[in-house]
Design a protein around this motif. Structure first.
Motif, PDB file in Angstrom:
ATOM      1  N   GLY A 115       0.802  -1.328   0.385  1.00 29.84           N
ATOM      2  CA  GLY A 115       0.058   0.096   0.189  1.00 29.84           C
ATOM      3  C   GLY A 115       0.645   1.125   0.106  1.00 29.84           C
ATOM      4  N   SER A 116       1.668   1.021   0.063  1.00 32.47           N
ATOM      5  CA  SER A 116       3.074   2.001   0.210  1.00 32.47           C
ATOM      6  C   SER A 116       3.649   2.941  -1.046  1.00 32.47           C
ATOM      7  CB  SER A 116       4.001   2.597   0.708  1.00 32.47           C
ATOM      8  OG  SER A 116       5.129   1.014   0.813  1.00 32.47           O
ATOM      9  N   ALA A 117       3.713   3.696  -1.737  1.00 32.92           N
ATOM     10  CA  ALA A 117       4.152   4.362  -2.682  1.00 32.92           C
ATOM     11  C   ALA A 117       6.234   4.108  -3.137  1.00 32.92           C
ATOM     12  CB  ALA A 117       3.759   5.265  -3.066  1.00 32.92           C
ATOM     13  N   TYR A 118       6.806   3.541  -3.603  1.00 31.00           N
ATOM     14  CA  TYR A 118       7.749   4.640  -4.179  1.00 31.00           C
ATOM     15  C   TYR A 118       8.047   5.389  -4.992  1.00 31.00           C
ATOM     16  CZ  TYR A 118      12.677   3.813  -5.004  1.00 31.00           C
ATOM     17  OH  TYR A 118      14.163   4.178  -4.912  1.00 31.00           O
ATOM     18  N   PHE A 119       8.765   6.976  -5.467  1.00 36.46           N
ATOM     19  CA  PHE A 119       9.126   7.660  -5.865  1.00 36.46           C
ATOM     20  C   PHE A 119       9.902   7.599  -6.695  1.00 36.46           C
ATOM     21  CE2 PHE A 119       5.011  10.277  -6.436  1.00 36.46           C
ATOM     22  CZ  PHE A 119       4.526   9.458  -5.454  1.00 36.46           C
ATOM     23  N   ILE A 120       9.989   7.291  -7.685  1.00 36.46           N
ATOM     24  CA  ILE A 120      11.507   8.104  -8.375  1.00 36.46           C
ATOM     25  C   ILE A 120      11.460   8.848  -9.302  1.00 36.46           C
ATOM     26  CG2 ILE A 120      13.240   7.016 -11.005  1.00 36.46           C
ATOM     27  CD1 ILE A 120      12.233   4.593 -10.164  1.00 36.46           C
ATOM     28  N   THR A 121      12.546  10.280  -9.196  1.00 40.32           N
ATOM     29  CA  THR A 121      12.612  11.389  -9.457  1.00 40.32           C
ATOM     30  C   THR A 121      13.200  11.443 -11.012  1.00 40.32           C
ATOM     31  OG1 THR A 121      12.889  12.271  -8.146  1.00 40.32           O
ATOM     32  CG2 THR A 121      13.067  14.053  -9.184  1.00 40.32           C
ATOM     33  N   GLY A 122      12.548  11.160 -12.580  1.00 41.43           N
ATOM     34  CA  GLY A 122      12.757  10.743 -13.355  1.00 41.43           C
ATOM     35  C   GLY A 122      13.789  12.116 -14.291  1.00 41.43           C
ATOM     36  N   PRO A 123      13.670  12.252 -15.431  1.00 42.41           N
ATOM     37  CA  PRO A 123      14.191  13.041 -16.590  1.00 42.41           C
ATOM     38  C   PRO A 123      13.489  13.895 -17.090  1.00 42.41           C
ATOM     39  CG  PRO A 123      13.174  11.476 -18.083  1.00 42.41           C
ATOM     40  CD  PRO A 123      13.332  10.858 -16.370  1.00 42.41           C
ATOM     41  N   GLU A 124      13.936  15.142 -16.791  1.00 39.47           N
ATOM     42  CA  GLU A 124      13.418  16.504 -17.060  1.00 39.47           C
ATOM     43  C   GLU A 124      13.327  16.409 -18.195  1.00 39.47           C
ATOM     44  OE1 GLU A 124      16.012  19.494 -17.020  1.00 39.47           O
ATOM     45  OE2 GLU A 124      16.845  19.603 -15.006  1.00 39.47           O
ATOM     46  N   CYS A 125      11.539  17.231 -18.443  1.00 42.03           N
ATOM     47  CA  CYS A 125      10.845  16.814 -19.342  1.00 42.03           C
ATOM     48  C   CYS A 125      10.503  18.466 -19.642  1.00 42.03           C
ATOM     49  CB  CYS A 125       9.497  15.914 -18.781  1.00 42.03           C
ATOM     50  SG  CYS A 125       8.213  16.082 -20.728  1.00 42.03           S
ATOM     51  N   ASP A 126       9.649  18.952 -21.090  1.00 44.86           N
ATOM     52  CA  ASP A 126       9.714  20.571 -21.146  1.00 44.86           C
ATOM     53  C   ASP A 126      10.040  21.426 -20.367  1.00 44.86           C
ATOM     54  OD1 ASP A 126       8.468  18.770 -23.337  1.00 44.86           O
ATOM     55  OD2 ASP A 126       6.551  19.162 -22.700  1.00 44.86           O
ATOM     56  N   LEU A 131       7.837  11.889 -12.786  1.00 39.15           N
ATOM     57  CA  LEU A 131       8.248  11.770 -11.640  1.00 39.15           C
ATOM     58  C   LEU A 131       7.477   9.744 -12.129  1.00 39.15           C
ATOM     59  CD1 LEU A 131       6.410  14.366  -9.313  1.00 39.15           C
ATOM     60  CD2 LEU A 131       9.578  13.493  -9.618  1.00 39.15           C
ATOM     61  N   ILE A 132       8.057   8.756 -11.403  1.00 40.26           N
ATOM     62  CA  ILE A 132       7.923   7.410 -11.807  1.00 40.26           C
ATOM     63  C   ILE A 132       7.120   7.311 -10.406  1.00 40.26           C
ATOM     64  CG2 ILE A 132       8.360   5.204 -12.289  1.00 40.26           C
ATOM     65  CD1 ILE A 132       9.680   7.955 -13.713  1.00 40.26           C
ATOM     66  N   SER A 133       5.994   6.951 -10.087  1.00 41.55           N
ATOM     67  CA  SER A 133       5.573   6.451  -9.072  1.00 41.55           C
ATOM     68  C   SER A 133       5.274   4.849  -8.957  1.00 41.55           C
ATOM     69  CB  SER A 133       4.025   6.901  -8.267  1.00 41.55           C
ATOM     70  OG  SER A 133       4.256   6.560  -6.627  1.00 41.55           O
ATOM     71  N   VAL A 134       5.845   4.446  -7.593  1.00 46.05           N
ATOM     72  CA  VAL A 134       5.703   1.935  -7.904  1.00 46.05           C
ATOM     73  C   VAL A 134       4.954   1.802  -6.487  1.00 46.05           C
ATOM     74  CG1 VAL A 134       6.848   0.371  -7.662  1.00 46.05           C
ATOM     75  CG2 VAL A 134       7.799   2.367  -8.840  1.00 46.05           C
ATOM     76  N   ALA A 135       4.460   1.094  -7.014  1.00 44.83           N
ATOM     77  CA  ALA A 135       2.620   1.282  -5.116  1.00 44.83           C
ATOM     78  C   ALA A 135       3.348  -1.136  -6.081  1.00 44.83           C
ATOM     79  CB  ALA A 135       1.469   1.952  -5.141  1.00 44.83           C
ATOM     80  N   ILE A 136       2.855  -1.552  -4.497  1.00 44.56           N
ATOM     81  CA  ILE A 136       2.768  -2.971  -4.944  1.00 44.56           C
ATOM     82  C   ILE A 136       1.981  -3.064  -3.389  1.00 44.56           C
ATOM     83  CG2 ILE A 136       3.922  -3.906  -3.014  1.00 44.56           C
ATOM     84  CD1 ILE A 136       4.892  -6.478  -4.860  1.00 44.56           C
TER      85      ILE A 136
END
Length: 137
Positions: A115-126, A131-136
């Protein structure tokens, strides 16, 4: 710059759960039409990442069992490859690889609670950042 951070049978091959990855566009420029899907999470996202506006670009889910690898297409030529290394409910230990056209941008391992979320700060865009959120669950 890419970074990662955390923000919640007797058969030999047990079904662990559902992994969900979301691609989020973060910016300081208000979006026309205003995406409301992240409205309740925006204060937490703003505190964690510093951007004022968040737009959900894509969401994908897959069942994941211990030892299994799944590649989740996020769009914008990005995908997330996840492998469930160990499951000790309600805790999961996973390896995550962020890929752009099959070229690895980032690899990290994370221990998450269901139920928790893990975030990856991804590449710059415009004028913002992905951001990529991963949850299980």
């Amino acid at each position: 710059m890419l970074a990662a951070g955390a923000l919640a049978m007797t058969e030999p091959f047990v079904e662990a759960g559902q992994v969900t990855a979301r691609l989020i566009y973060a910016t300081n420029t208000p979006s026309p039409g205003g995406d409301k899907s992240l409205q309740s999470a925006e204060p937490r996202l703003a505190k964690a990442f510093g951007w004022r506006e968040y737009q959900l670009l894509s969401q994908t889910s897959s069942r994941l069992s211990e030892g299994e690898v799944r590649q989740l297409d996020l769009g914008r030529k990005l995908s997330l490859r996840v492998k469930l290394l160990k499951e000790t409910k309600p805790t999961y230990f996973m390896r995550c690889q962020l890929l752009r056209e099959d070229k690895e941008l980032l690899q990290t391992s994370v221990t998450m609670s269901s139920g928790s979320a893990y975030f990856i700060t991804g590449p710059e865009c415009d004028n913002g950042q992905l951001l990529i959120s991963v949850a299980i669950r």
